[in-house]
Design a protein around this motif. Structure first.
Motif, PDB file in Angstrom:
ATOM      1  N   ARG A  64       0.816  -1.212   0.000  1.00 52.00           N
ATOM      2  CA  ARG A  64       0.000   0.000   0.000  1.00 52.00           C
ATOM      3  C   ARG A  64       0.854   1.267   0.000  1.00 52.00           C
ATOM      4  N   ASN A  65       1.992   1.218   0.665  1.00 52.72           N
ATOM      5  CA  ASN A  65       2.807   2.426   0.809  1.00 52.72           C
ATOM      6  C   ASN A  65       3.896   2.576  -0.242  1.00 52.72           C
ATOM      7  N   PRO A  74       1.414   2.181  -6.093  1.00 53.55           N
ATOM      8  CA  PRO A  74       0.010   2.575  -6.254  1.00 53.55           C
ATOM      9  C   PRO A  74      -0.871   1.336  -6.380  1.00 53.55           C
TER      10      PRO A  74
END
Length: 224
Positions: free
Chosen positions: A65-66, A69
């Motif tokens: 998630r970090n 994208p």
């Protein structure tokens, strides 16, 4: 009247009768299945059975998630996994525990577990309220600390309905302190004068995750 705008999830996939609901869930389901498979594979390859696949899955998900994208197309499947599959998994987790296993703790063991759970849950809620911490976050930390770590946080959030950042923060708390306990508890057994059974009960009633309990209690031998 202003027309209702479609949500991001609705815009992600074509609204067509040729695109059934299951196919909308498929990308997210494949992603979550891949993360779970990767977590189990890492645990098996390392040979460290105390390494919780649940925690690994959470870490992998946070990294994805970090660091990259995440396509909107996976959101419906992730939501389905969170609301349906996870709840079913929690039911299966409960089915692994038999009444005989619970009763084998004995009256004193059961009383200690119940007292520790209630005291910890109530104390954390009181401290959180006194510190002005968000109520949802406090409840999630209390559940994770007093019950069984990340699993309890996720299960409790179906009732608490806290923000996703609250869930992540609560899981981080119980993971951090549970991991520290896993390393520190074996060093405290001798100074506290605990025998193998006492050490096992203390470990099981106060450390968060089951895997962390096994790792810490193993240092006290098979009885612990």
């Amino acid at each position: 009247m202003k027309p209702i705008q479609p949500t991001a999830e609705q815009r992600a996939l074509p609204a067509s009768p040729h695109w059934p609901a299951f196919l909308q869930l498929l990308p997210g389901l494949l992603l979550t299945a891949a993360i779970a498979t990767a977590a189990l594979t890492v645990r098996n390859l390392t040979g460290w059975m105390a390494l919780s696949p649940l925690i690994l899955s959470i870490v992998f998900g946070m990294l994805i998630r970090n660091l990259a994208p995440v396509p909107v197309a996976v959101e419906p499947g992730i939501g389905f996994s969170l609301k349906r599959i996870l709840r079913f998994g929690i039911v299966l987790l409960g089915l692994q525990v038999t009444a005989g296993q619970i009763l084998s703790l004995g009256g004193a063991g059961l009383a200690m577990v119940a007292l520790t759970l209630v005291t910890t849950f109530v104390a954390i809620r009181l401290v959180g309220r006194a510190m002005g911490v968000d109520r949802s976050l406090t409840d999630l930390i209390a559940a994770g600390t007093s019950v069984c770590g990340a699993s309890a946080v996720i299960a409790a959030n179906t009732v608490v309905r806290g923000k996703q950042e609250h869930v992540a923060y609560a899981i981080a708390c119980v993971t951090l302190f549970g991991s520290l306990s896993m390393l520190v508890y074996p060093l405290l057994a001798a100074p506290l004068g605990l025998d193998a059974r006492g050490y096992g009960l203390w470990t099981g009633s106060t450390i968060h995750e089951v895997a962390q309990v096994v790792a810490a209690a193993f240092q006290g031998g098979d009885v612990a």
